[in-house]
Design a protein around this motif. Structure first.
Motif: not given
Length: 79
Positions: A1-3, A5, A42, A57, A59
């Motif tokens: 998983m990449k998050e 911002h 989000n 955000i 994801k």
């Protein structure tokens, strides 16, 4: 998983933002990932036309292989 911002002064479409971050994704893979609920903005599923803003955000529940531009190994066929 990449998050991710989001750091953008102006609102940008979600698909454009993701294509700029991960050029290897391609629109086909991007649409498929959205259909399979692998992209959240989000914490919610949003259409690719949604505008992302500074502080949002994103994801991505995708493998690193799908996000990076790795060349696929070619098979040799000997006759």
């Amino acid at each position: 998983m990449k998050e991710l911002h989001v750091k953008s002064l102006l609102p940008v479409r979600l698909d454009k933002y993701l294509m700029d971050q991960f050029p290897a994704l391609g629109m086909g893979r991007l649409n498929k990932a959205l259909r399979e609920n692998k992209i959240k903005l989000n914490g919610k599923k949003q259409p690719l036309s949604t505008r992302v803003q500074n502080g949002d955000i994103i994801k991505l529940f995708l493998n690193d292989d799908q996000l990076e531009n790795r060349p696929t190994p070619r098979r040799r066929v000997c006759v």
